[in-house]
Design an enzyme around this catalytic site. Structure first.
Site, PDB file in Angstrom:
ATOM      1  N   GLY A 273      -4.913 -34.108  26.354  1.00  0.00           N
ATOM      2  CA  GLY A 273      -3.941 -33.645  27.344  1.00  0.00           C
ATOM      3  C   GLY A 273      -4.111 -32.169  27.691  1.00  0.00           C
ATOM      4  O   GLY A 273      -3.690 -31.739  28.767  1.00  0.00           O
TER       5      GLY A 273
ATOM      6  N   GLU B 199      -6.780 -32.095  30.190  1.00  0.00           N
ATOM      7  CA  GLU B 199      -6.191 -32.663  31.413  1.00  0.00           C
ATOM      8  C   GLU B 199      -5.261 -31.658  32.112  1.00  0.00           C
ATOM      9  O   GLU B 199      -5.197 -31.616  33.340  1.00  0.00           O
ATOM     10  CB  GLU B 199      -5.455 -33.962  31.058  1.00  0.00           C
ATOM     11  CG  GLU B 199      -6.439 -35.046  30.609  1.00  0.00           C
ATOM     12  CD  GLU B 199      -5.763 -36.238  29.950  1.00  0.00           C
ATOM     13  OE1 GLU B 199      -5.121 -36.051  28.893  1.00  0.00           O
ATOM     14  OE2 GLU B 199      -5.869 -37.350  30.486  1.00  0.00           O
TER      15      GLU B 199
HETATM   16  N1  CAA Z   1      -0.969 -33.458  18.091  1.00  0.00           N
HETATM   17  C1  CAA Z   1      -0.191 -33.082  17.059  1.00  0.00           C
HETATM   18  N2  CAA Z   1      -0.519 -32.106  16.181  1.00  0.00           N
HETATM   19  C2  CAA Z   1      -1.685 -31.482  16.381  1.00  0.00           C
HETATM   20  C3  CAA Z   1      -2.544 -31.811  17.437  1.00  0.00           C
HETATM   21  C4  CAA Z   1      -2.149 -32.853  18.326  1.00  0.00           C
HETATM   22  N3  CAA Z   1      -2.866 -33.212  19.388  1.00  0.00           N
HETATM   23  N4  CAA Z   1      -3.640 -31.040  17.347  1.00  0.00           N
HETATM   24  C5  CAA Z   1      -3.464 -30.224  16.292  1.00  0.00           C
HETATM   25  N5  CAA Z   1      -2.282 -30.495  15.695  1.00  0.00           N
HETATM   26  C6  CAA Z   1      -1.697 -29.855  14.504  1.00  0.00           C
HETATM   27  C7  CAA Z   1      -2.343 -30.376  13.234  1.00  0.00           C
HETATM   28  O1  CAA Z   1      -1.764 -31.615  12.837  1.00  0.00           O
HETATM   29  C8  CAA Z   1      -2.033 -29.259  12.273  1.00  0.00           C
HETATM   30  O2  CAA Z   1      -0.693 -29.374  11.869  1.00  0.00           O
HETATM   31  P1  CAA Z   1      -0.303 -29.101  10.295  1.00  0.00           P
HETATM   32  O3  CAA Z   1      -0.681 -27.673  10.057  1.00  0.00           O
HETATM   33  O4  CAA Z   1       1.173 -29.349  10.286  1.00  0.00           O
HETATM   34  O5  CAA Z   1      -1.116 -30.053   9.507  1.00  0.00           O
HETATM   35  C9  CAA Z   1      -2.138 -28.018  13.151  1.00  0.00           C
HETATM   36  O6  CAA Z   1      -2.008 -28.473  14.500  1.00  0.00           O
HETATM   37  C10 CAA Z   1      -3.467 -27.306  13.019  1.00  0.00           C
HETATM   38  O7  CAA Z   1      -4.503 -28.254  13.241  1.00  0.00           O
HETATM   39  P2  CAA Z   1      -5.716 -28.510  12.242  1.00  0.00           P
HETATM   40  O8  CAA Z   1      -5.322 -28.187  10.840  1.00  0.00           O
HETATM   41  O9  CAA Z   1      -6.226 -29.894  12.507  1.00  0.00           O
HETATM   42  O10 CAA Z   1      -6.748 -27.400  12.760  1.00  0.00           O
HETATM   43  P3  CAA Z   1      -8.328 -27.456  12.691  1.00  0.00           P
HETATM   44  O11 CAA Z   1      -8.802 -26.111  13.096  1.00  0.00           O
HETATM   45  O12 CAA Z   1      -8.786 -28.012  11.401  1.00  0.00           O
HETATM   46  O13 CAA Z   1      -8.753 -28.510  13.829  1.00  0.00           O
HETATM   47  C11 CAA Z   1      -8.684 -29.517  16.019  1.00  0.00           C
HETATM   48  C12 CAA Z   1      -8.497 -28.218  15.180  1.00  0.00           C
HETATM   49  C13 CAA Z   1     -10.142 -29.922  16.012  1.00  0.00           C
HETATM   50  C14 CAA Z   1      -8.225 -29.176  17.430  1.00  0.00           C
HETATM   51  C15 CAA Z   1      -7.818 -30.639  15.408  1.00  0.00           C
HETATM   52  O14 CAA Z   1      -6.504 -30.160  15.219  1.00  0.00           O
HETATM   53  C16 CAA Z   1      -7.757 -31.856  16.258  1.00  0.00           C
HETATM   54  O15 CAA Z   1      -8.687 -32.637  16.292  1.00  0.00           O
HETATM   55  N6  CAA Z   1      -6.608 -32.083  16.977  1.00  0.00           N
HETATM   56  C17 CAA Z   1      -6.387 -33.249  17.753  1.00  0.00           C
HETATM   57  C18 CAA Z   1      -7.140 -33.199  19.044  1.00  0.00           C
HETATM   58  C19 CAA Z   1      -6.946 -34.480  19.844  1.00  0.00           C
HETATM   59  O16 CAA Z   1      -7.325 -35.551  19.418  1.00  0.00           O
HETATM   60  N7  CAA Z   1      -6.344 -34.365  21.034  1.00  0.00           N
HETATM   61  C20 CAA Z   1      -6.060 -35.488  21.873  1.00  0.00           C
HETATM   62  C21 CAA Z   1      -4.704 -36.007  21.612  1.00  0.00           C
HETATM   63  S1  CAA Z   1      -4.400 -37.531  22.449  1.00  0.00           S
HETATM   64  C22 CAA Z   1      -4.024 -37.104  24.042  1.00  0.00           C
HETATM   65  O17 CAA Z   1      -4.016 -35.958  24.429  1.00  0.00           O
HETATM   66  C23 CAA Z   1      -3.675 -38.281  24.893  1.00  0.00           C
HETATM   67  C24 CAA Z   1      -3.502 -38.013  26.338  1.00  0.00           C
HETATM   68  O18 CAA Z   1      -4.450 -37.886  27.090  1.00  0.00           O
HETATM   69  C25 CAA Z   1      -2.174 -37.996  26.902  1.00  0.00           C
END
Ligand code: CAA
Length: 260
Positions: free
Chosen positions: A111, A114
């Site tokens: 998102g 996006e």
């Molecule tokens: N939703 C909720 N929480 C999220 C998040 C997300 N999309 N991305 C990061 N966070 C949170 C993590 O859960 C973490 O929270 P805690 O400290 O409470 O555990 C905090 O942010 C920090 O993140 P990380 O510890 O994971 O940080 P990192 O540096 O190790 O990794 C990252 C960074 C690679 C961005 C990883 O956080 C990640 O992969 N995030 C998800 C990315 C993702 O998949 N986005 C797509 C979501 S689906 C979507 O967007 C659907 C749509 O089109 C509508």
């Protein structure tokens, strides 16, 4: 108006909207989306603001996507409503009658990518990482990514990014046309402000009509788009800005646009 998840600042004629949920890398939950919509509408209705910059709080992330914890328990109808909610906020940004620049300061994933796609122009820090990782969660992009990404970078590249969920760096994003400019992390806001001020110095009716012509025209066949362009081109000649812009050129001075 104060918001919990968004900060609004004004720098002259530029409105800066910062998505502010850094602990979750600015992930979009319902509250963030509601604040984002209200903040966008506040800047839309503020006549002193000509150009808007959207960025993310903290050094690490623009927006790391829609909030995965929120979506995890969804059934089919809730998922549909969730997609429609995010899509409607992003479409409001796309259709805003003011230019919107995304200053992509870090992760722009799902998102978040996006959201950047719904903006008119994308400037990225060299530390930014962009992508549509949704298939890794068993879903697909739901805030317009399957539609706006191929329109921007072409079908093949969009499919590669969406099918693999691969994250790409800022330089590759620029090469494929996903971002328009890459600058050092420390220079990002200055670069975005510089571009915003340049746009703000032009005739604002013309900028607004150009945005409308490009957005509408891209959804039309070429002949209809060209015909539409003639209409909005003609409309400019009913404005004070056209009279002032051309008069100033001929008098060899800077124009004083009024946006009328
Ligand atoms: N939703 C909720 N929480 C999220 C998040 C997300 N999309 N991305 C990061 N966070 C949170 C993590 O859960 C973490 O929270 P805690 O400290 O409470 O555990 C905090 O942010 C920090 O993140 P990380 O510890 O994971 O940080 P990192 O540096 O190790 O990794 C990252 C960074 C690679 C961005 C990883 O956080 C990640 O992969 N995030 C998800 C990315 C993702 O998949 N986005 C797509 C979501 S689906 C979507 O967007 C659907 C749509 O089109 C509508």
């Amino acid at each position: 108006m104060p918001y919990e998840y968004v900060i609004i600042e004004r720098d002259g004629e530029v409105g800066i909207l910062t998505i502010n949920r850094p602990k979750a890398l600015n992930a979009l939950n319902r509250e963030v989306l509601v604040d984002l919509r209200k903040a966008i509408e506040e800047l839309r209705d503020d006549d002193t603001v000509k150009v808007i910059i959207i960025t993310g709080a903290g050094e690490k992330s623009f927006v790391a996507g829609a909030d995965i914890g929120t979506m995890q328990p969804f059934g089919v109808q809730e998922a549909r409503d969730w997609a429609r909610l995010g899509q409607s906020v992003l479409t409001e940004i796309e259709n805003l009658e003011k230019p919107v620049i995304a200053a992509v300061n870090g992760f722009a994933l799902g998102g978040g990518c996006e959201l950047a796609l719904a903006c008119d122009i994308r400037i990225a820090s060299d530390q930014a990482k962009l992508g549509q990782p949704e298939v890794g969660l068993g879903i697909l992009p739901g805030y317009g990514g399957t539609q706006r990404l191929p329109r921007l970078v072409g079908k093949g590249t969009a499919k590669r990014l969406i099918f693999t969920g691969e994250m790409i760096g800022a330089e590759e994003a620029r090469e494929i046309g996903l971002v328009d400019m890459v600058v050092g992390a420390d220079e990002l806001m200055e670069a975005a402000l510089k571009m915003a001020r340049t746009i703000a110095s032009k005739g604002q009716v013309a900028v607004r009509l150009a945005k409308i012509a490009i957005n509408r025209g891209c959804d039309m066949d070429l002949a209809s788009g060209i015909a539409y362009e003639a209409e909005v081109f003609a409309e400019c000649f009913a404005t004070e800005d056209q009279k002032e812009g051309m008069k100033a050129f001929l008098e060899k001075r800077k124009p004083r646009f009024t946006g009328k």
